[in-house]
Design a protein around this motif. Structure first.
Motif, PDB file in Angstrom:
ATOM      1  N   ASN A 194       1.072   3.982  -3.323  1.00 28.79           N
ATOM      2  CA  ASN A 194       0.948   5.241  -2.845  1.00 28.79           C
ATOM      3  C   ASN A 194       1.932   6.097  -3.474  1.00 28.79           C
ATOM      4  O   ASN A 194       1.936   7.230  -3.764  1.00 28.79           O
TER       5      ASN A 194
ATOM      6  N   GLY B 172      -6.184   2.763   2.140  1.00 31.49           N
ATOM      7  CA  GLY B 172      -4.838   2.122   1.814  1.00 31.49           C
ATOM      8  C   GLY B 172      -4.175   2.398   3.463  1.00 31.49           C
ATOM      9  O   GLY B 172      -3.739   1.726   3.885  1.00 31.49           O
TER      10      GLY B 172
ATOM     11  N   ASN C 129       0.831  -1.246   0.012  1.00 28.63           N
ATOM     12  CA  ASN C 129       0.049   0.090   0.073  1.00 28.63           C
ATOM     13  C   ASN C 129       0.943   1.248   0.235  1.00 28.63           C
ATOM     14  O   ASN C 129       0.622   2.160  -0.651  1.00 28.63           O
TER      15      ASN C 129
END
Ligand SMILES: Nc1ncnc2c1ncn2[C@@H]1O[C@H](COP(=O)(O)OP(=O)(O)OP(=O)(O)O)[C@@H](O)[C@H]1O
Ligand SMILES: [Mg+2]
Length: 425
Positions: A307, A391, A303
Motif C-alpha cells: 500500500n 489488503g 500488505n
C-alpha cells in the motif's frame, strides 16, 4: 347448542389441517357479581357449557384468574368494594386476553366507554336477556379462541424469524469463508508474481544455450533458490489458511522479529510495486521473539508495504522500522480524527513489552473521507481490476488474532504511517 357451535366453528376455521395446535380444553367462564341472584341465574344458564368460577367481589375474582386460566368473564360494573372498572383492569393485568363482558344498570355512557377503552369486549344492560347474554359470551369465547390462534401463530412466526436469523448467520459464515479464499488468492499472488519474474529472468539468461557454466550457472542457481523460497512461502500461506478453515487457529509460534523482517526484505526485493522507489527495512536494535505465526506477521507487513509503495505514482520513500516499548500504550492519547485512527482497542492486549512495527511513506496521504473507509472490506481507490480492497481487512484480521492493534496517521500531501502494536507476552 348455539354457544358451543360458535366455539368449535371458530377453532375449525382458525386451525385448518392442524397446522396450529388446537385448544380443545373446556372453556372457563368467570362470573363476578356482588348480588347472589344474578350470579346464580348466570350459573344456571352457563353451567352445562363452560367450567364456571363464581366470585362475589373483585379481589376474589382477580385471585381466581391468577390461579387458573380464565377465558371470559361476566363482570358487574357496579359492586361494593372494588368497582367493576378496577376489576376489569386487574383481570387484564393478569391476562390481557381474558374477554370481559360488563353488566351495566344505570351507568353513564362515559363509564361504559371507559370500560370499552380498558379492553372490555361487550356490555349488556341489567336485567339481562338470556339469548343476548348467551350470544355475548359465545362471541367472547370465539374471540378468545382467535386470540389463542394468533398467539400460537405469532409464536410460530417468532420461531421462523429465529430460523431466518440462523440462516443469515450461516450465510454470513459462508461469505466470510469466501473472503478467506479471496485472501488466499490475494496473498499467494505476491510470491507468484516474484516466481514468475525470476522464471522470466532465468529464461532470458538461458535462452537457447545448451550449456550453462561459471557465473551464469551461479546466477541461475541463485534464482532457483529464491524461487524455492517463494514456493515455500506459497505453501505456508495455504497451510495457514487451511488450518484456519478447519477452525483450528493454527499453532502460535514464537518467531524472531528480525528474521521476519529479513524474510520480508527478501519477499519485497523483486516485488513489482517497488519499481524505482526507495524501500528501507531496518532490523530491531535488539531482536525479540513475537508470539505470532511467522507468515501472519510477514503478510500483514507486506500488505502495508505494498500500500505504501502504491501511495503515489511519483518516486518516493517507504521505511519499515521496529521498536520495543517497555510501557503499555496510553490509549486515551489516541483520538480518532480525519488524520488519525486506532483500530482494535477492544481486543488489544495492552501490556508491556510491546513491539511497534511501522511502515511509513512519503506518498500522497489519505483524504479525511477515505480515512473512514480504508479498513472496510472491498474499499479501494485503485483502478478497477487492480486492487481488491481486502489488503487492510486482512491486516486487521491478522493483527487482532495476535491481540494487537493498528494505528494510522496521515497528512494529505505528506504521507502516511501505519503502526502495528503487538504484545510480546
Ligand atoms: N499508505 C497509504 N497511502 C495512501 N492510501 C492508502 C495507504 N494505505 C491504504 N490506502 C488506501 O486504502 C485503500 C484500501 O487499502 P487495501 O490495502 O485494503 O486495498 P487496496 O490496496 O486498494 O487493494 P489490494 O490490497 O487488494 O491491492 C487503498 O485503496 C488506498 O486508497
Ligand atoms: Mg492493499
Amino acid at each position: 347448542m348455539l354457544a358451543s357451535m360458535h366455539v368449535s366453528d371458530a377453532a375449525a376455521v382458525a386451525a385448518p389441517s392442524g397446522a396450529v395446535p388446537k385448544d380443545t380444553t373446556r372453556r372457563t367462564l368467570l362470573i363476578v357479581d356482588d348480588e347472589e341472584g344474578p350470579r346464580q341465574s348466570l350459573r344456571v344458564v352457563f353451567k352445562s357449557e363452560y367450567d364456571l368460577l363464581l366470585a362475589s367481589d373483585g379481589v376474589t375474582a382477580i385471585e381466581m384468574a391468577r390461579k387458573q386460566k380464565v377465558d371470559a368473564a361476566i363482570l358487574d360494573i357496579r359492586m361494593t368494594g372494588m368497582s367493576g372498572i378496577e376489576v376489569l383492569q386487574g383481570l387484564k393485568t393478569v391476562d390481557p386476553h381474558i374477554e370481559v363482558i360488563m353488566l351495566t344498570a344505570y351507568e353513564t355512557i362515559d363509564t361504559v366507554r371507559q370500560a370499552l377503552r380498558l379492553g372490555a369486549c361487550d356490555y349488556l344492560n341489567k336485567p339481562f336477556d338470556i339469548p343476548a347474554i348467551r350470544t355475548a359470551v359465545a362471541n367472547a369465547m370465539e374471540r378468545r379462541s382467535l386470540s389463542f390462534e394468533v398467539k400460537a401463530n405469532s409464536e410460530k412466526l417468532r420461531d421462523l424469524a429465529d430460523e431466518l436469523q440462523n440462516q443469515r448467520l450461516e450465510e454470513a459464515m459462508v461469505r466470510s469463508r469466501g473472503e478467506i479464499y479471496a485472501s488466499i488468492i490475494h496473498d499467494i499472488n505476491g510470491p507468484l508474481t516474484i516466481i514468475s519474474g525470476f522464471l522470466q529472468l532465468i529464461n532470458q539468461r538461458i535462452g537457447d544455450e545448451s550449456r550453462i557454466e561459471g557465473e551464469e550457472l551461479e546466477n541461475v542457481k541463485d534464482r532457483l533458490r529464491r524461487i524455492t523460497k517463494q514456493v515455500t512461502n506459497c505453501i505456508e500461506i495455504s497451510r495457514r489458511y487451511l488450518s484456519f478453515l478447519r477452525q483450528n487457529p493454527g499453532e502460535t509460534l514464537r518467531i524472531s522479529a528480525n528474521q521476519s523482517l529479513a524474510d520480508l526484505g527478501e519477499l519485497m526485493r523483486v516485488h513489482p510495486a517497488v519499481k524505482s522507489n526507495e524501500l528501507i527495512i531496518g532490523p530491531l536494535l535488539e531482536d525479540v521473539t513475537v508470539p505470532i505465526n511467522g507468515t501472519d506477521l510477514i503478510q500483514a507487513l507486506r500488505n502495508l508495504i505494498v500500500n505504501a509503495l502504491q501511495s503515489t505514482a511519483e518516486k518516493h520513500r517507504v521505511e519499515v522500522t521496529g521498536t520495543v516499548m517497555n510501557e503499555p500504550l496510553k490509549l486515551s492519547a489516541f483520538q480518532d480524527s480525519s488524520e488519525e485512527r486506532f483500530i482494535g482497542k477492544d481486543t488489544f492486549q495492552n501490556g508491556a513489552p510491546l513491539l511497534a512495527l511501522s511502515v511509513e511513506d512519503t506518498g500522497l496521504g489519505i483524504s479525511p473521507e477515505n480515512m473512514k473507509k480504508i479498513f472496510s472490506q472491498s474499499f479501494t481507490t485503485q483502478e478497477s481490476g487492480k486492487g481488491t480492497g481486502l489488503g487492510l481487512s486482512i491486516v486487521q484480521r491478522l493483527v487482532s488474532r495476535a491481540k494487537g492493534s493498528i494505528h494510522v496517521r496521515t497528512k494529505v500531501g505528506q504521507g502516511t504511517k501505519f503502526t502495528i502494536f503487538l504484545p510480546l507476552q
